[in-house]
Design a protein around this motif. Structure first.
Motif, PDB file in Angstrom:
ATOM      1  N   ASP A  38      25.710   7.589 -14.620  1.00 56.12           N
ATOM      2  CA  ASP A  38      24.938   8.832 -14.655  1.00 56.12           C
ATOM      3  C   ASP A  38      24.114   8.806 -15.946  1.00 56.12           C
ATOM      4  O   ASP A  38      24.674   8.925 -17.044  1.00 56.12           O
ATOM      5  CB  ASP A  38      25.887  10.030 -14.631  1.00 56.12           C
ATOM      6  CG  ASP A  38      25.161  11.367 -14.765  1.00 56.12           C
ATOM      7  OD1 ASP A  38      23.910  11.373 -14.689  1.00 56.12           O
ATOM      8  OD2 ASP A  38      25.842  12.391 -14.955  1.00 56.12           O
ATOM      9  N   LYS A  46      25.230   6.311 -26.964  1.00 56.86           N
ATOM     10  CA  LYS A  46      24.518   7.488 -26.491  1.00 56.86           C
ATOM     11  C   LYS A  46      23.043   7.332 -26.836  1.00 56.86           C
ATOM     12  O   LYS A  46      22.692   6.857 -27.925  1.00 56.86           O
ATOM     13  CB  LYS A  46      25.057   8.765 -27.155  1.00 56.86           C
ATOM     14  CG  LYS A  46      26.494   9.107 -26.790  1.00 56.86           C
ATOM     15  CD  LYS A  46      26.625   9.569 -25.356  1.00 56.86           C
ATOM     16  CE  LYS A  46      28.056  10.012 -25.051  1.00 56.86           C
ATOM     17  NZ  LYS A  46      28.184  10.486 -23.649  1.00 56.86           N
ATOM     18  N   ASN A  91      22.108  10.935 -17.291  1.00 57.98           N
ATOM     19  CA  ASN A  91      22.190  12.164 -18.095  1.00 57.98           C
ATOM     20  C   ASN A  91      23.436  12.203 -18.967  1.00 57.98           C
ATOM     21  O   ASN A  91      23.424  12.770 -20.058  1.00 57.98           O
ATOM     22  CB  ASN A  91      22.156  13.393 -17.179  1.00 57.98           C
ATOM     23  CG  ASN A  91      20.744  13.817 -16.837  1.00 57.98           C
ATOM     24  OD1 ASN A  91      19.971  14.179 -17.711  1.00 57.98           O
ATOM     25  ND2 ASN A  91      20.388  13.732 -15.560  1.00 57.98           N
ATOM     26  N   SER A  92      24.519  11.595 -18.498  1.00 54.82           N
ATOM     27  CA  SER A  92      25.766  11.612 -19.267  1.00 54.82           C
ATOM     28  C   SER A  92      25.676  10.720 -20.500  1.00 54.82           C
ATOM     29  O   SER A  92      26.541  10.805 -21.387  1.00 54.82           O
ATOM     30  CB  SER A  92      26.937  11.144 -18.389  1.00 54.82           C
ATOM     31  OG  SER A  92      26.869   9.741 -18.141  1.00 54.82           O
ATOM     32  N   LYS A  93      24.658   9.880 -20.570  1.00 52.55           N
ATOM     33  CA  LYS A  93      24.488   8.970 -21.707  1.00 52.55           C
ATOM     34  C   LYS A  93      23.493   9.488 -22.731  1.00 52.55           C
ATOM     35  O   LYS A  93      23.151   8.808 -23.687  1.00 52.55           O
ATOM     36  CB  LYS A  93      24.045   7.585 -21.215  1.00 52.55           C
ATOM     37  CG  LYS A  93      25.060   6.920 -20.287  1.00 52.55           C
ATOM     38  CD  LYS A  93      26.423   6.795 -20.935  1.00 52.55           C
ATOM     39  CE  LYS A  93      27.480   6.262 -19.985  1.00 52.55           C
ATOM     40  NZ  LYS A  93      28.813   6.222 -20.613  1.00 52.55           N
ATOM     41  N   ASN A 115      31.133  16.079 -28.842  1.00 53.28           N
ATOM     42  CA  ASN A 115      30.286  15.232 -28.022  1.00 53.28           C
ATOM     43  C   ASN A 115      31.078  14.313 -27.110  1.00 53.28           C
ATOM     44  O   ASN A 115      30.522  13.686 -26.233  1.00 53.28           O
ATOM     45  CB  ASN A 115      29.384  14.369 -28.923  1.00 53.28           C
ATOM     46  CG  ASN A 115      28.358  15.201 -29.626  1.00 53.28           C
ATOM     47  OD1 ASN A 115      27.374  15.617 -29.030  1.00 53.28           O
ATOM     48  ND2 ASN A 115      28.578  15.473 -30.905  1.00 53.28           N
ATOM     49  N   GLY A 168      34.050  15.254 -25.434  1.00 52.33           N
ATOM     50  CA  GLY A 168      34.853  15.950 -24.441  1.00 52.33           C
ATOM     51  C   GLY A 168      36.303  16.069 -24.873  1.00 52.33           C
ATOM     52  O   GLY A 168      37.136  16.640 -24.193  1.00 52.33           O
TER      53      GLY A 168
END
Length: 331
Positions: free
Chosen positions: A316, A116, A318-320, A26, A28
């Motif tokens: 962003d 997240k 969506n990245s969270k 999760n 990267g």
């Protein structure tokens, strides 16, 4: 022919391994050895305005029953302020923020807090209101030049700005006073302000005491509340995060099948009558699935924060969104 089949097989295996690795990672970064089980999982407990799932999950020991299988304790923390919740998460004192305002989640993430968003806790546009006791105020346009009290940087503040904008005005056209909900309610009651930004039981009680609705969030704000998790905890314990989500989803299903029982238990916890609780309950959508509409609402919230000088760095959204499993969470 055999060579081609062999190459195709190797490609399939490689792609499968790639997808598997991407699912479990999760952050990267390269996967690390599974972290040791925590001794305790720390979760916020926010029961107001009408956080029915949290009330049931705490009172019925639902998370404790799930995690005790692994000898893990569960501790609830009554921290209602969004900034205080995210600060505690950043300090490693909390693992799950179970009912965090979308505004607080976005601000914290933009300031570098490793969190997240797991799911949407609730949406309740009808639950956020601008109320008045002034008979001359009949609509939003009548708020021009009036003193309005409410909490800055919240869904309620966003509601006021959105309502004014829709009617060709801005926050500069009113006298906005930054004040917590209890204080704003008292100020409305004693006549020291012309209108107040109220939500949940405070709004309901104000209406019962003679205040009238100017506008609520319908068509203006969704009032998106989320559940967030520490990025570190999600990375180290994805299976526990999935189990947390499972318990929460089961709670939502239980609520659907046992509405009368749930309303009685909730009313007792929040100090409302069954009738008042039933009315408020109808304002809420507790479906945890994150939808494209939810993402758009959070993006709209971010635009509000930036435009009003409360957020400097755009993120962003969506990245969270945290994913504890391979399934796509945004539909």
């Amino acid at each position: 022919m055999r060579k081609k089949k062999f190459l195709a097989l190797m490609l399939t295996v490689a792609m499968g391994l790639f997808l598997f690795a991407g699912c479990g990672n999760n952050s990267g970064k390269n996967n690390k050895k599974e972290a040791k089980n925590p001794k305790e999982i720390n979760i916020t407990y926010v029961k107001a305005p009408l956080n029915v799932p949290s009330i049931l999950e705490k009172n019925d020991n639902l998370f404790e029953k799930e995690f005790s299988k692994d000898g893990i304790g569960v501790k609830f923390h009554e921290i209602t302020s969004g900034p205080d919740q995210t600060a505690a998460l950043a300090a490693g004192e909390l693992d799950f923020l179970h009912a965090l305002g979308g505004t607080s989640a976005i601000l914290a993430a933009s300031n570098g807090v490793d969190l997240k968003i797991l799911n949407v806790y609730s949406r309740a546009p009808k639950g956020f209101m601008i109320l008045t006791k002034d008979k001359k105020i009949k609509n939003v346009k009548d708020l021009k030049g009036k003193k309005i009290a409410g909490p800055k940087g919240t869904v309620l503040h966003q509601l006021l700005v959105s309502a004014l904008d829709k009617n060709g005005m801005s926050i500069k056209d009113v006298k906005f006073v930054n004040m917590g909900i209890p204080e704003a309610s008292a100020a409305l009651s004693n006549g020291s302000v012309d209108a107040a930004l109220l939500a949940g039981p405070a709004a309901l009680k104000a209406e019962n005491n003679g205040a009238k609705l100017v506008v609520n969030g319908e068509g203006l704000v969704d009032g998106t509340i989320v559940t967030a998790v520490s990025g570190k905890f999600l990375n180290e314990h994805p299976d526990f995060v999935k189990r947390f989500e499972k318990v929460h989803s089961e709670t939502i299903e239980y609520m659907k099948k046992n509405k009368d029982k749930v309303i009685k238990e909730t009313a007792k916890e929040v100090g409302l009558t069954d009738k008042e609780t039933r009315e408020m309950y109808s304002w809420y959508n507790f479906d945890p699935q994150i939808t494209k509409s939810d993402i758009k609402d959070l993006e709209k919230t971010q635009d509000f924060l930036i435009k009003n000088g409360m957020q400097k760095k755009k993120i962003d959204i969506n990245s969270k969104i945290g994913r504890a499993s391979c399934r796509e969470r945004v539909s």
